[in-house]
Design an enzyme around this catalytic site. Structure first.
Site, PDB file in Angstrom:
ATOM      1  N   GLU A   1       0.821  -1.220   0.000  1.00  0.00           N
ATOM      2  CA  GLU A   1       0.000   0.000   0.000  1.00  0.00           C
ATOM      3  C   GLU A   1       0.852   1.266   0.000  1.00  0.00           C
ATOM      4  O   GLU A   1       1.246   1.759   1.058  1.00  0.00           O
ATOM      5  CB  GLU A   1      -0.939   0.012   1.223  1.00  0.00           C
ATOM      6  CG  GLU A   1      -1.817   1.262   1.247  1.00  0.00           C
ATOM      7  CD  GLU A   1      -2.768   1.339   2.443  1.00  0.00           C
ATOM      8  OE1 GLU A   1      -2.758   0.431   3.283  1.00  0.00           O
ATOM      9  OE2 GLU A   1      -3.512   2.319   2.519  1.00  0.00           O
TER      10      GLU A   1
ATOM     11  N   LYS B   1      -2.561  -2.082  -3.094  1.00  0.00           N
ATOM     12  CA  LYS B   1      -3.597  -1.187  -2.542  1.00  0.00           C
ATOM     13  C   LYS B   1      -3.181   0.255  -2.809  1.00  0.00           C
ATOM     14  O   LYS B   1      -2.502   0.882  -1.989  1.00  0.00           O
ATOM     15  CB  LYS B   1      -3.766  -1.445  -1.046  1.00  0.00           C
ATOM     16  CG  LYS B   1      -4.765  -0.527  -0.356  1.00  0.00           C
ATOM     17  CD  LYS B   1      -5.179  -1.064   0.998  1.00  0.00           C
ATOM     18  CE  LYS B   1      -6.041  -0.065   1.754  1.00  0.00           C
ATOM     19  NZ  LYS B   1      -6.710  -0.651   2.913  1.00  0.00           N
TER      20      LYS B   1
HETATM   21  P1  13P Z   1      -9.407   4.385   4.084  1.00  0.00           P
HETATM   22  O1  13P Z   1     -10.286   3.621   3.115  1.00  0.00           O
HETATM   23  O2  13P Z   1     -10.164   5.012   5.196  1.00  0.00           O
HETATM   24  O3  13P Z   1      -8.443   5.282   3.381  1.00  0.00           O
HETATM   25  O4  13P Z   1      -8.534   3.282   4.833  1.00  0.00           O
HETATM   26  C1  13P Z   1      -7.963   2.277   4.107  1.00  0.00           C
HETATM   27  C2  13P Z   1      -6.700   1.891   4.731  1.00  0.00           C
HETATM   28  O5  13P Z   1      -6.519   0.775   5.157  1.00  0.00           O
HETATM   29  C3  13P Z   1      -5.633   2.908   4.810  1.00  0.00           C
HETATM   30  O6  13P Z   1      -4.433   2.300   5.195  1.00  0.00           O
END
Ligand code: 13P
Length: 339
Positions: free
Chosen positions: A176, A218
């Site tokens: 991510e 992600k």
């Molecule tokens: P949000 O969808 O609130 O951005 O959170 C997703 C997430 O896991 C951020 O690390």
């Protein structure tokens, strides 16, 4: 490493009509969420709230996996059932956030952050696996208005080190790299920075021999900063997001599960649906939302046991809307039939 097993989990995480619930807020972040609904941020309240989601059978049909925070993965429901078991019984896969937040990257520009948590990760991962986790998450944070190559490289390298370790312990890494949407930059700045970030992340994954069949990406969507003078249409966001991903993400990656990043519930759903409607890319595209799935149930719950049913209905509604979006089949009129 068993790449076949990793790939099966990765594919299940992005299975059609399902996506990931990011319920991995740290205790500090939960305080903000609980404050917003006037509830004390106690261990029991955090447990009760998360338990109501995991017991929401109808909503969980649209949830392929749940990202947990360290506290939650060891917690039991009120009746003593481990919360991880509730997730498994709902046909969903437990996952775990393994990063330990961020700090100022020493030696870099003021405000550039590096994600912590690599030290000792090889000791924590087998324990999480034993507890039922089959995937993990690590979030790198990039401010598109304050970025240097040194900061980007350090974050991309840490993501690759984490991914590599997860796979060694047969845990699918969610990779991510989040380009934030809090500033006033326009959509093209988000595009350019995201492209740079993704290029570097996949370069580092390559250098560390991370097989891409065993990861889930992600990313952020390509949206302008919240404070930008000009906001973008759903079509523009969908087209630019698909374009940048096509330019950067190899087709060996099984799936892309977006973060919502502060978008409104409905826009996060609309953008995902439009992308899947346009199609023409080699990966599954689904959601891995925190706020965009939980804001409505949190509000409906308000810390009161008599509101559990209403909170579960609100969670079911958002999960179903996003499940439809993962198929490109959502439209705004469906929102009006809210549970
Ligand atoms: P949000 O969808 O609130 O951005 O959170 C997703 C997430 O896991 C951020 O690390």
């Amino acid at each position: 490493m068993n790449l076949d097993a990793l790939n099966k989990v990765a594919e299940a995480m992005v299975a059609p009509s399902r996506g990931i619930l990011a319920a991995d807020e740290s205790t500090g972040t939960m305080k903000k969420r609980m404050d917003a609904i006037g509830v004390d941020n106690t261990e029991d309240n955090r447990r009760d709230y998360r338990e109501l989601m995991f017991r929401s059978k109808e909503a969980m049909e649209f949830i392929s996996g749940v990202i947990l925070y360290d506290e939650t993965i060891w917690q039991n429901a009120k009746d003593g059932t481990p919360l991880v078991k509730l997730i498994e019984q709902a046909g969903s896969i437990p996952g775990i956030k393994v990063d330990e937040g961020t700090r100022q990257l020493a030696g870099a520009k003021q405000g550039e952050l590096i994600t912590k948590g690599l030290d000792g990760l090889d000791k924590r991962l087998p324990k999480y696996y034993e507890q039922g986790a089959r995937f993990a998450k690590w979030r790198a944070v990039i401010d598109p208005t304050n970025i240097s190559y040194a900061g980007l490289l350090a974050n991309a390298h840490a993501l690759a080190r984490y991914a590599n370790l997860c796979q060694e312990f047969n845990i699918v890494p969610i990779v991510e790299p989040e380009v934030l949407m809090d500033a006033d930059n326009d959509i093209d700045a988000t595009y350019a920075v995201t492209e740079w970030v993704l290029k570097e992340v996949f370069q580092q994954l390559y250098y560390l021999n991370v097989p891409l069949e065993g990861i889930v990406l992600k990313p952020n969507m390509i949206v302008p900063g919240k404070k930008a003078a000009k906001q973008a249409s759903v079509d523009e966001v969908a087209e630019k997001t698909i374009r940048v991903l096509k330019a950067c993400v190899p087709s060996a990656v099984p799936g892309i599960a977006y973060l919502s990043g502060g978008q409104s519930d409905e826009l996060a759903t609309a953008h995902l649906s439009r992308m899947n409607e346009i199609g023409g890319f080699p990966w599954k595209m689904t959601f891995s939302y925190g706020r965009a799935l939980q804001a409505a149930p949190q509000k409906a719950w308000g810390g009161k046991s008599e509101n559990v049913g209403a909170a579960q209905a609100a969670f079911h509604h958002r999960a179903r809307m996003n499940g439809l979006a993962s198929l490109g089949k959502w439209n705004a009129s469906l929102e009006k039939q809210a549970a």
